[in-house]
Each structure stands twice: as structure tokens, then as C-alpha cells.
Scaffold this active site. Sequence first.
Site, mmCIF file in Angstrom:
data_model
loop_
_atom_site.group_PDB
_atom_site.id
_atom_site.type_symbol
_atom_site.label_atom_id
_atom_site.label_comp_id
_atom_site.label_asym_id
_atom_site.label_seq_id
_atom_site.Cartn_x
_atom_site.Cartn_y
_atom_site.Cartn_z
ATOM 1 N N LEU A 256 0.996 -1.180 0.004
ATOM 2 C CA LEU A 256 0.018 -0.016 -0.217
ATOM 3 C C LEU A 256 0.982 1.267 0.076
ATOM 4 C CD1 LEU A 256 -2.792 1.324 0.134
ATOM 5 C CD2 LEU A 256 -2.771 1.194 2.666
ATOM 6 N N TYR A 257 2.132 1.232 0.665
ATOM 7 C CA TYR A 257 2.910 2.373 0.682
ATOM 8 C C TYR A 257 3.304 2.635 -0.634
ATOM 9 C CZ TYR A 257 7.397 4.854 0.923
ATOM 10 O OH TYR A 257 8.181 5.809 1.028
ATOM 11 N N ALA A 258 3.765 1.676 -1.460
ATOM 12 C CA ALA A 258 4.214 1.701 -3.007
ATOM 13 C C ALA A 258 2.880 2.175 -3.703
ATOM 14 C CB ALA A 258 4.780 0.687 -3.433
ATOM 15 N N SER A 260 0.412 4.081 -2.580
ATOM 16 C CA SER A 260 0.265 5.359 -2.392
ATOM 17 C C SER A 260 1.182 6.381 -3.068
ATOM 18 C CB SER A 260 0.163 5.761 -0.887
ATOM 19 O OG SER A 260 1.692 5.664 -0.452
#
Length: 458
Positions: A256-258, A260
Site C-alpha cells: 500500500l505504501y508503494a 500511495s
Amino acid sequence: MSYMDGAVPSIPAKFKSEKSYHHHHHRFLRWHHFSFPKLLTLSFFAAAILFAFFLISPHSSSAVSRSSPTTERRSLRTSSLAAWGGPEWEKHVRSSARIRRRPFGISVLVTGAAGFVGTHASNALRRRGDGVVGLDNFNNYYDPSLKRARQALLSKSGVFLVEGDINDALLLSKLFDLVTFTHVLHLAAQAGVRYAMVNPGSYVRNNVAGLVSILEAARSATSQPAIVWASSSSVYGLNTEVPFSESHRTDRPASLYAASKKAGEEIAHVYNHIYGLSITGLRFFTVYGPWGRPDMAYFFFTRDILAGKSITIFEGSDGATIARDFTYIDDIVQGCLASLDTAQKSTGSGGTKQGPAQLRVFNLGNTSPVPVVELVAILERHLKMKAKRKVVKMPRNGDVQFTHANISLAKKELGYHPTTNLQTGLKKFVKWYLTYYASPSGSYLNKKGRSGSSSTSS
């Protein structure tokens, strides 16, 4: 990517590249050559991320897993933010923003200024005579006392740090009313790969909505600043071509970090296209060094080795090595300042575009991936202690097995040349760590940091 917050990824086939995709663009930066279906797909991707916020908001009790404590979602706390506004506060802001380097000095709003990269970048700008105003909300993703110590460093350098949130539109409007910023260095973000499994909403609020908030304030300014912001090497996701180049695919995020950060790159394109904002995105590769983040592997490995605790080292499912392209903080700061110095002016005014504006993306890495076992060996030499190693298979938590930066574009356009190898950089980190965490009794363990296992976020 993630080694320190995730782990150092494995190096497949000794980093030999596979055949490149035949449809890759010659240069990533030629956005205007995108076809309509491509734009439609990317727009849908960004919209999906925004929609996900409503589904994963930590305020929704239905979204909270009650079966496992490792998946329990929580919200980050911020310190009681100091009230902003008033004559004295405005005086501090204007004084900090004043340019002392003539005739080529710049005035920069640095978001996430109490963070790792933010502190180093703010100090570097101040040392050369630029105007700098910092902004940070001091949340508790990791021990806020470390952020307060960084704030003290900035204060000694003459940098005023505003306590506030990047999603506070009124605060941003006030700052842009007080100061005609020439540039914004946007570093505030929710970091970490695996933390998204605990608090996914924070990534959308900070990395997506927060970026939009900054871009809205910038595009509405009478004199639009140029924007330089931190994307991430994590956007390369499941890409297996090495070294990672700006022209490679970034449509298969592994976390999810990637996702975002990838959404942020698409949003940046929109604001460049519609409002004429000059925008440069920087894909950092596993940054480390003094004053670093406690959730990164090199940091908590150091803490646990000194405490005599075992450290967890990840390996691939087939026993493959996990490796990261570790990049020393001074080299990253060099890239940040070069990006600011080469950023062209935005072409809009008051939200109206007057002409085409600059849009760039650069990798900032070291180009020398190092396996995690070698990282541990270096720490053992500097600490003069043996680590108690526990090797486990890397879980499906969003981490990837390896990262490797192609920095040829940054070298050409920015004059970027990293100079610090991991051996030298870790020596400097260990020296700082032993000094900062030393108590009068000589214990190195009296201050807390976020715990973790062998993974790194870039």
C-alpha cells in the site's frame, strides 16, 4: 523499497537484467506521449486509492480485525500542536524564510522537517544561506523525542519549525500568504511498508491527501513555487529488471505504501498538466545514516545487537539473499538540493496555467545493492559485538527481495554522484548512535525506538 522497514531484497541471478519490456518508453518523463487509454487507466488507479480511504479508515469499526493483534488497526497520535498565528509567530516565520545567500538564494518550505531527511536537508539549505521554514506534526509513528531532538538541531541553525499538519488548509494558506516561497521540498509522508497492515488509512491521508493539500496550496499561490517531493523506489514493486530505471514499469506495486507513492506520481502529473506547477519527484533508495529512523533495519539491528537480543534476518522462499541499494543521507541531500537548484519556475499564477511546466522523476540511490547479511557483518565490526541471528523466510508483507538504482539520469540532469559506501556510512551512524543513546551510566539502551525486523523502507 523496504529493508529497514522491510528487509534487504534478494538479488536474482546476481542482478542480471531480464529482457526489457518492448513497449517501454524511451524516457519516463515524456508524459504527453501517453495514450488516452493509459491516462484513463492511471486515473482509475489513483481514484481507487482515494476510494480505498473510505474503506480502510481506522474510524470504521467494521474494518478492524478482531482475530489477530498483528492486524489491529490504530490511528497515529500527534503531539498537542502548538497554536499557530499571531504577531510573534509570523515574525519567526518571516525571519526563518529570509534569504541570506544573494543573488541566487531560494526560500523553501520543507514539510516533514523534523523527519530524518527533512532535518538534514533543512540544515544543508540553511548552511548555504537559503531561507527555510519547516513544517511537521510530530506524530508517534516512532518515538517523537527523536523528532524533538532534531527540532533542537534546526533551532540552533536558525530554522523555525511550524508545528502543524499538511492537511490543514488554513495553515498552509497562512504560510503562503506570509512568505513568497520559491520552492517547496515536500518530504512529509507516512513511511514504512509493513505498517500499512496496521494502519492503512494513514498512507492515504498523508501520502495521497497530504500531497494534494500541498499541491493545492502551491497552485493557488499568486507566485507558484516549484515543487520537489519524495516519491520512493517502492514504486518499482514487482519489477524484476535491474537496475531499476525511471523508464521501467511502475504499475505493479507490492504494498500500500508503494501504491500511495505511485498514486502521488500520477497526481503530480495532473497538477503539472492543469495548473502549470513545476514538479520533480525523487525516488529514494533505502536512506540511512545519523539521526535516522528507528524503524529501519540498520537502526534496530544496532539496538538489538547492543542489547544482546536476537535479530531476525529475512531470506527469499528459495533461500535467495535479501538486498538493498543503501544510500547515505548526505548523498540523498545532495540530490535534493540539486533538484531544487535545477527546478524551473512554475508557469501558473493564482491557479491559472500560463504555459507548459517542467515535470521530472529521478532515482536517488547508490547503485551498489548490499545483502542484509553483509549489513549485519559491518555492524558487528563497528560495534565489536556478534549478532545473534535468526534467519526466517520473508513473509508476504509488502516487502520486495531487492532494490538496485540506475542513476544515470540523475547524474546527467542533476550532477548527482553518491560518494559514501555502506562501510563508511555505517561507521558514521554507529558513532552517532553510541553518542546519542549513551546515558550518564554508559548504557546505550535508555531511549526507545520502534521495534521491527529486517526490512527497509526507502
